[in-house]
Design an enzyme around this catalytic site. Structure first.
Site, PDB file in Angstrom:
ATOM      1  N   ASP A 158      12.776  27.855 -45.284  1.00 45.97           N
ATOM      2  CA  ASP A 158      11.517  28.579 -45.079  1.00 45.97           C
ATOM      3  C   ASP A 158      11.285  29.016 -43.633  1.00 45.97           C
ATOM      4  OD1 ASP A 158      10.655  28.557 -47.676  1.00 45.97           O
ATOM      5  OD2 ASP A 158       9.346  26.821 -47.453  1.00 45.97           O
ATOM      6  N   LYS A 183       2.136  29.547 -44.698  1.00 44.61           N
ATOM      7  CA  LYS A 183       2.360  30.675 -45.623  1.00 44.61           C
ATOM      8  C   LYS A 183       1.872  30.289 -47.006  1.00 44.61           C
ATOM      9  CE  LYS A 183       6.050  28.732 -47.969  1.00 44.61           C
ATOM     10  NZ  LYS A 183       5.905  28.125 -49.276  1.00 44.61           N
TER      11      LYS A 183
HETATM   12  O1  C5P Z   1      15.702  24.121 -47.233  1.00 51.08           O
HETATM   13  P1  C5P Z   1      14.595  23.163 -47.466  1.00 51.08           P
HETATM   14  O2  C5P Z   1      14.615  22.018 -46.519  1.00 51.08           O
HETATM   15  O3  C5P Z   1      13.282  23.813 -47.586  1.00 51.08           O
HETATM   16  O4  C5P Z   1      14.882  22.560 -48.915  1.00 51.08           O
HETATM   17  C1  C5P Z   1      14.484  21.298 -49.322  1.00 51.08           C
HETATM   18  C2  C5P Z   1      15.124  20.991 -50.659  1.00 51.08           C
HETATM   19  O5  C5P Z   1      14.544  21.804 -51.680  1.00 51.08           O
HETATM   20  C3  C5P Z   1      16.609  21.286 -50.746  1.00 51.08           C
HETATM   21  O6  C5P Z   1      17.368  20.195 -50.292  1.00 51.08           O
HETATM   22  C4  C5P Z   1      16.805  21.545 -52.221  1.00 51.08           C
HETATM   23  O7  C5P Z   1      16.841  20.327 -52.943  1.00 51.08           O
HETATM   24  C5  C5P Z   1      15.512  22.239 -52.615  1.00 51.08           C
HETATM   25  N1  C5P Z   1      15.648  23.710 -52.554  1.00 51.08           N
HETATM   26  C6  C5P Z   1      16.358  24.353 -53.551  1.00 51.08           C
HETATM   27  N2  C5P Z   1      16.473  25.721 -53.511  1.00 51.08           N
HETATM   28  C7  C5P Z   1      15.903  26.425 -52.519  1.00 51.08           C
HETATM   29  C8  C5P Z   1      15.184  25.775 -51.491  1.00 51.08           C
HETATM   30  C9  C5P Z   1      15.077  24.412 -51.551  1.00 51.08           C
HETATM   31  O8  C5P Z   1      16.880  23.729 -54.482  1.00 51.08           O
HETATM   32  N3  C5P Z   1      16.029  27.762 -52.510  1.00 51.08           N
END
Ligand code: C5P
Length: 296
Positions: free
Chosen positions: A148, A15
């Site tokens: 995501d 994406k």
């Molecule tokens: O959920 P994902 O594994 O993509 O997120 C990785 C990291 O990115 C999270 O642990 C967080 O530190 C940060 N993040 C965030 N806010 C979001 C998505 C991700 O702070 N909406």
């Protein structure tokens, strides 16, 4: 789908984010987002074979891109394996799978390659293991694995994603948009980019509403004018090679350059497919490690 389906091949797309605003930091440490994601034509290909032992085996298929497989784990650290185990745990399924992936999407790129692979795994194994989970069941599992995945579980072309990214609302979009995307040698770690991002004192001039209107007819000028990513300033500070790449692309193509997700992929709009291919050749000639033409 036939009753005895035992193998399945699916494309797992990358994406890009054409709009990303951070609305605030939540008590759980995540950031509240408003983002517009587009599915792209850059894909990994995933082949799934059902097995009768519970093991999940992951291998790289021929044709993988060296730049995308460097550091790509084939064990429990990979979200693909975690997705398969989560499905087994939550349904009690004792079947296994042999998964071969032809990897093209680079990691730490803001293209959600890992999330897409994991979401594709949920969709594929739900079929192969005949689990009959509904899309909303799959959404719940996806949200446990990351922010995501839900966009890919929704399987739509374009969506506004809210919450930490897991609340997906598909949106209409006009003809294909052509972009050229490039990633410097260094990737970005998402948590670090969020940590370095300061929340806006005032909201951005650009709005998600204006982006949705622009996407309805995919008019390049309008979409480009509304493209925005709040994480860009922090990413440029953290990753100097990204700043250099953005400058190089701006000088070369004489148009605005944007970042996808938390980077380090940068992209610009190319007008049509032939222009995007030409841009990619120019990027390669300039020694940019990864460059790809894609449409959304
Ligand atoms: O959920 P994902 O594994 O993509 O997120 C990785 C990291 O990115 C999270 O642990 C967080 O530190 C940060 N993040 C965030 N806010 C979001 C998505 C991700 O702070 N909406």
């Amino acid at each position: 789908m036939t009753e005895d389906l035992s193998e399945l091949t699916l494309a797992s797309p990358a994406k890009i984010n054409v709009f990303l605003e951070v609305l605030g930091k939540r008590d759980d440490g995540f950031h509240e987002l408003e983002t517009v994601m587009l599915r792209t034509s850059l894909t990994d290909q995933m082949h799934f074979r059902r097995t009768h032992q519970a093991d999940i085996q992951l291998t790289l298929a021929p044709g993988s891109d060296d730049r995308a497989t460097r550091g790509f784990p084939l064990d429990d650290a990979n979200l693909i394996i975690q997705a398969a185990h989560l499905l087994q745990r939550s349904t009690g399924c004792s079947l296994g799978a042999a998964i071969a992936i032809r990897k093209r999407i680079p990691a730490e790129a803001g293209l959600a390659g890992g999330s897409s692979n994991a979401a594709t795994t949920l969709l594929a194994l739900n079929q192969l293991w005949q689990l009959k989970l509904s899309r909303s069941d799959l959404h719940a599992l996806a949200a446990e694995l990351g922010s995501d995945l839900n966009f890919f579980v929704e399987d739509c072309r374009a969506a506004v994603c809210r919450g930490r990214g897991e609340q997906v609302q598909p949106i209409p979009m006009g003809p294909a948009l052509h972009v050229v995307a490039a990633r410097p040698l260094d990737g970005n770690a998402t948590p670090e980019i969020f940590r370095h991002t300061t929340l806006p004192a005032v909201a951005a001039q650009k709005s998600v509403g204006a982006m949705l209107t622009a996407l309805e007819d995919s008019e390049y000028e309008h979409v480009q004018a509304q493209t925005f990513n709040r994480l860009t300033a922090a990413a440029i500070r953290v990753n100097p090679s990204m700043r250099e790449l953005m400058r190089l692309m701006e000088n070369q193509f004489r148009r605005p350059v944007f970042m996808s997700g938390s980077g380090s992929t940068c992209f610009c709009y190319a007008g049509h497919g032939d222009a995007a291919k030409l841009f990619v050749e120019q990027m390669h000639a300039l020694g940019v490690p990864f460059a790809a033409a894609m449409h959304c």
